[in-house]
Each structure stands twice: as structure tokens, then as C-alpha cells.
Design an enzyme around this catalytic site. Structure first.
Site, PDB file in Angstrom:
ATOM      1  N   ASN A  11       5.829  13.384   1.856  1.00  0.00           N
ATOM      2  CA  ASN A  11       7.076  13.050   2.551  1.00  0.00           C
ATOM      3  C   ASN A  11       7.742  11.896   1.806  1.00  0.00           C
ATOM      4  OD1 ASN A  11       9.111  12.467   4.327  1.00  0.00           O
ATOM      5  ND2 ASN A  11       7.789  11.669   5.948  1.00  0.00           N
ATOM      6  N   LYS A  13      10.655  10.787   2.146  1.00  0.00           N
ATOM      7  CA  LYS A  13      11.646  10.075   2.975  1.00  0.00           C
ATOM      8  C   LYS A  13      12.964   9.928   2.205  1.00  0.00           C
ATOM      9  CE  LYS A  13       7.899   8.049   5.496  1.00  0.00           C
ATOM     10  NZ  LYS A  13       7.388   7.008   6.347  1.00  0.00           N
ATOM     11  N   HIS A  97       9.638  13.677  13.363  1.00  0.00           N
ATOM     12  CA  HIS A  97       9.031  12.500  12.730  1.00  0.00           C
ATOM     13  C   HIS A  97       9.439  11.258  13.527  1.00  0.00           C
ATOM     14  CE1 HIS A  97       8.099   9.378   9.836  1.00  0.00           C
ATOM     15  NE2 HIS A  97       7.319  10.252   9.236  1.00  0.00           N
ATOM     16  N   GLU A  99      10.370   8.490  12.657  1.00  0.00           N
ATOM     17  CA  GLU A  99      11.564   7.800  12.153  1.00  0.00           C
ATOM     18  C   GLU A  99      12.847   8.512  12.602  1.00  0.00           C
ATOM     19  OE1 GLU A  99      10.415   7.543   8.027  1.00  0.00           O
ATOM     20  OE2 GLU A  99       8.913   6.026   8.512  1.00  0.00           O
ATOM     21  N   GLU A 168       0.629  11.542  13.882  1.00  0.00           N
ATOM     22  CA  GLU A 168       1.026  10.333  13.157  1.00  0.00           C
ATOM     23  C   GLU A 168       1.200   9.176  14.142  1.00  0.00           C
ATOM     24  OE1 GLU A 168       2.913  11.085   9.047  1.00  0.00           O
ATOM     25  OE2 GLU A 168       4.481  11.004  10.542  1.00  0.00           O
ATOM     26  N   GLY A 174       3.446   3.487   7.298  1.00  0.00           N
ATOM     27  CA  GLY A 174       4.062   2.579   6.335  1.00  0.00           C
ATOM     28  C   GLY A 174       3.295   1.285   6.115  1.00  0.00           C
ATOM     29  N   SER A 216      -0.306   5.721   6.682  1.00  0.00           N
ATOM     30  CA  SER A 216      -1.045   4.876   5.737  1.00  0.00           C
ATOM     31  C   SER A 216      -2.263   5.551   5.120  1.00  0.00           C
ATOM     32  CB  SER A 216      -1.434   3.550   6.396  1.00  0.00           C
ATOM     33  OG  SER A 216      -0.260   2.873   6.773  1.00  0.00           O
TER      34      SER A 216
HETATM   35  P1  PGA Z   1       3.067   6.492   5.245  1.00  0.00           P
HETATM   36  O1  PGA Z   1       4.102   7.482   5.953  1.00  0.00           O
HETATM   37  O2  PGA Z   1       2.059   7.350   4.504  1.00  0.00           O
HETATM   38  O3  PGA Z   1       3.899   5.660   4.331  1.00  0.00           O
HETATM   39  O4  PGA Z   1       2.413   5.711   6.324  1.00  0.00           O
HETATM   40  C1  PGA Z   1       3.664   8.629   6.601  1.00  0.00           C
HETATM   41  C2  PGA Z   1       4.847   9.296   7.274  1.00  0.00           C
HETATM   42  O5  PGA Z   1       5.729   8.565   7.746  1.00  0.00           O
HETATM   43  O6  PGA Z   1       4.926  10.525   7.345  1.00  0.00           O
END
Ligand code: PGA
Length: 255
Positions: A11, A13, A97, A99, A168, A174, A216
Site C-alpha cells: 500500500n 498510499k 482503510h 485513513e 489493521e 505507521g 507496522s
Molecule cells: P504501515 O501501514 O505498514 O505503514 O503501518 C499499513 C497500512 O496503513 O495499510
């Protein structure tokens, strides 16, 4: 989604910032194709790099989108239709997601998007996860509710076989490997999610739904999070933008 290989979703982003960097990432994946072929790899780039990704994608990479739009009939300035996504070869779409949810996306919209993706023949990768973890497990009720509402539009039991779920936990996204969930907590939560799925769709079907973990995932924790936690793979954010790290995660999945 029927799958025997571990699933790995990159991903990206809204990164990287330049086309050159995006191309370099795609070339990096191509160079390691022998490794990535051992997984079912999906790359979810920003729309602007879909074309480059489509050109570079071969048997080992599949394309994914990071979202899908709910569009009434008619023309829509500023939108990307499911037809465009499909014509670029998009086979999977991330839905719900955290976000996007943070920007106001509701469970009802997630439910609608799942229906749209399925109708278009694109596999929905539905994200769920608690904002905060309660040591006594009080967050699990909220998680159950979120799963029920997000998947509530899937009526036919057959259709459950065409989805992928991503757990998640929002608090783990993040950060660094040491801030991610522990393997034990992950294993317990995956069991809980399977129980919810089983109550909704029956045990046989619930057992078959691939559940990914995201939040993460880095080389330092990939192996322990994959081993005996009951997950089918990872949804990787920041570490997917570093070919070295991402390859190590793929290695951990294919040991
Ligand atoms: P991350 O993001 O691996 O940076 O924690 C995962 C995600 O948001 O899908």
C-alpha cells in the site's frame, strides 16, 4: 479469494512523490521477481502511477487500487470509474482503510463500496481494526460491530469466498516494528474475527476467508507475526516503499 500462497499487498498510499521513484520501486520488484512469485503480490500505487505499474506488472505482480468511488449514473469530473480500474488490470481494491474512515468514510459507505467492487469483479480487501486496544478486551465489541456493518451487504454466502479481510489496528499503523501488535494478541484477535465471520456466514466459509494483518509490518517482526497467528499475509504501508525491507518481508512469508 482462493489462495494457497501468502498474500502480500504493497500500500503505497500517496507516495512516492516522483514518477522516477515509482519506476525505481517497480524495477526493484521486477529484479526480485523470483522471490515475489512465491507470494500473491498486489501493488496498490497512487492512481497517477497505475499506468507505469500496469506496464511493469507481469505474472508475479497484480495491481490493486487504494479505494473505489460510489458514483451515481452519469459523468463525474474528478473521479476514477471501476471500468478504468478494470481496464488497467486492477484485481483488488482496498476498502475502508482507517485513513479513509478518518476522512469521514462510514461503515455504510464501506458496505456500498464492497458491493460495487464485487459487481465489477474486483476483489474487495476490507479493512477493519480498533482505534485503541483495551487490555481487558473491551475493544472487541466495537470490532465485531465494525465487521458486521462493513460486511453486512454481502448476502450470498458464495460471495464471502470472494473477499479478503485486513485486520489493521489503527494504533499500530505507521509506526515501527516494536510498536506493532504482539504475535499472541494477533493470534487471539484473528480467532475472534473468525468467530464473528462464523456467526455471520457459517464456520466452513469463515475458515476460508483470507485475513491479512497490517500495521507496522517490518522485516524485524514479519516472521513472528506470520507464524502461527492464522493470517494469510500482510498489508504493508511504509516498508513497501523500500525494496530491501519489502523483500525481507516477502522472505519471511515464504520461509
Ligand atoms: P504501515 O501501514 O505498514 O505503514 O503501518 C499499513 C497500512 O496503513 O495499510
Amino acid at each position: 479469494m482462493k489462495n494457497s500462497k501468502p498474500i502480500l499487498v504493497a500500500n503505497w498510499k500517496d507516495l512516492p512523490a516522483s514518477r522516477e521513484e515509482a519506476r525505481a520501486l517497480l524495477s526493484g520488484l521486477a529484479k526480485k521477481s523470483a522471490l515475489f512469485k512465491k507470494t500473491t503480490l498486489f501493488v496498490a500505487p497512487p492512481y497517477s502511477y497505475l499506468e507505469s505499474a500496469a506496464e511493469k506488472s507481469s505474472s508475479y505482480t497484480r495491481l490493486a487500487a487504494q479505494d473505489i468511488e460510489i458514483l451515481p449514473t452519469g459523468r463525474h469530473t474528478g473521479s476514477i470509474s471501476t471500468e478504468i480500474l478494470k481496464n488497467f488490470g486492477v484485481r483488488l481494491v482496498v476498502i475502508g482503510h482507517s485513513e479513509r474512515r478518518r476522512l469521514g468514510e462510514t461503515d455504510a459507505e464501506v458496505r456500498e463500496k464492497v458491493k460495487i467492487a464485487m459487481k465489477a469483479g474486483i476483489v474487495p480487501l476490507i479493512c477493519v481494526g480498533e482505534r485503541e486496544r483495551d487490555p481487558d478486551g473491551k475493544h472487541l465489541e466495537g470490532l465485531r460491530e465494525q465487521i458486521k456493518l462493513s460486511l453486512g451487504g454481502i448476502r450470498k454466502k458464495d460471495d464471502v469466498g470472494k473477499i479478503v479481510l485486513a485486520y489493521e489496528p489503527v494504533w499500530a499503523i505507521g509506526k515501527r516494528a516494536q510498536d506493532a501488535i504482539s504475535p499472541q494478541d494477533l493470534a487471539e484477535t484473528i480467532l475472534f474475527i473468525r468467530k464473528v465471520l462464523s456467526d455471520m456466514f457459517g464456520r466452513k466459509i469463515a475458515e476460508k476467508v483470507p485475513i491479512l494483518y497490517g500495521g507496522s509490518v517490518e522485516p524485524a517482526n514479519a516472521q513472528e507475526l506470520f507464524e502461527s497467528t492464522g493470517i494469510s499475509g500482510f498489508l504493508v504501508g511504509h516498508a513497501s516503499l523500500d525494496i530491501n525491507k519489502f523483500s525481507k518481508i516477502a522472505e519471511a512469508l515464504t520461509l
